[in-house]
Scaffold this active site. Sequence first.
Site, PDB file in Angstrom:
ATOM      1  N   THR A 112      29.739  45.996  41.712  1.00 54.18           N
ATOM      2  CA  THR A 112      30.661  46.668  42.619  1.00 54.18           C
ATOM      3  C   THR A 112      32.085  46.454  42.148  1.00 54.18           C
ATOM      4  OG1 THR A 112      31.029  44.784  44.079  1.00 54.18           O
ATOM      5  CG2 THR A 112      29.066  46.115  44.491  1.00 54.18           C
ATOM      6  N   SER A 114      34.271  44.824  43.680  1.00 57.24           N
ATOM      7  CA  SER A 114      34.784  43.527  44.123  1.00 57.24           C
ATOM      8  C   SER A 114      34.129  42.365  43.416  1.00 57.24           C
ATOM      9  CB  SER A 114      34.563  43.357  45.637  1.00 57.24           C
ATOM     10  OG  SER A 114      33.183  43.417  45.935  1.00 57.24           O
ATOM     11  N   CYS A 115      32.993  42.576  42.783  1.00 57.69           N
ATOM     12  CA  CYS A 115      32.278  41.471  42.154  1.00 57.69           C
ATOM     13  C   CYS A 115      31.525  41.963  40.940  1.00 57.69           C
ATOM     14  CB  CYS A 115      31.292  40.835  43.144  1.00 57.69           C
ATOM     15  SG  CYS A 115      30.297  39.509  42.436  1.00 57.69           S
ATOM     16  N   GLY A 116      31.676  41.255  39.859  1.00 58.80           N
ATOM     17  CA  GLY A 116      30.921  41.590  38.666  1.00 58.80           C
ATOM     18  C   GLY A 116      29.633  40.806  38.612  1.00 58.80           C
TER      19      GLY A 116
END
Length: 286
Positions: A112, A114-116
């Site tokens: 996403t 917001s986060c890998g």
Amino acid sequence: MGRVTERRRVVRIRDGALNTRSDTLVAEEPLEIRLGGKPLAITMRTPGDDFALAAGFLVSEGVVSRAEDVANIVYCAGATQNGSNTYNVVDVQLAPGVPLPDITLERNVYTTSSCGLCGKASLGAVRTTARWPIADTPPVRVTPELLAALPDQLRAAQRVFDRTGGLHAAGLFSPEGELLDLREDVGRHNAVDKLIGRALRNGELPLHRTILLVSGRASFELAQKAVMAGIPVLAAVSAPSSLAVDLAAETGLTLVGFLRGSSMNVYAGEKRLDLSTAAMAGEPAR
């Protein structure tokens, strides 16, 4: 090519007064990264620097480390009704002799904005697969005063943020505090990948004599990307995660959080900070 910003209608309420207007928003679109024609990952990103994003992602995953490892990066035809290219799919072809990693065969990764990629099991993997151990880098010494000046430089260079207020930024600085490169994206991990990918394509890896500054928090995946690119210092304006601190301590990465004004917390690798001008207060460390 996709647009960095888009316009949308908004109902604006100020002090009880209501009106409608057009507002500028940061664009967010999916990018599918393929490796040798096989789907590898999908990330939500701000369009732009897509080839650098794909290259930086592969550096972070330990697939490539030199510009020569990548034979070609191209856009693939999108799936629109009229057959036009959406510029939301890129395919990376590795150079002959560069091994195709198992990740293309065993998983299809979705990340996403917001986060890998993250996970406890990755902690040991990053330590063992990093091509340029941070602990072996040439000495980089920075002062708290130099670090304190970096967020204002980063913010002043964020051109798209001024129009939207909705973008993360990642900046590469020299040990003398010079801004070397800056990328903006709806996802902070994408912004870092774009920086690393541009460095790869320019033949500048490893980034031993640089400081990476990110807006927001310092998560595990950002520390992972710094380590994989050979960056010795990672600073963030917000908090790090516990796993990011663990990774920094294990790899020798200098990790600074809550970098706001003259205040900051050094969570690991304080040996790179020149603290001769800083006055110690409180109880001694145990």
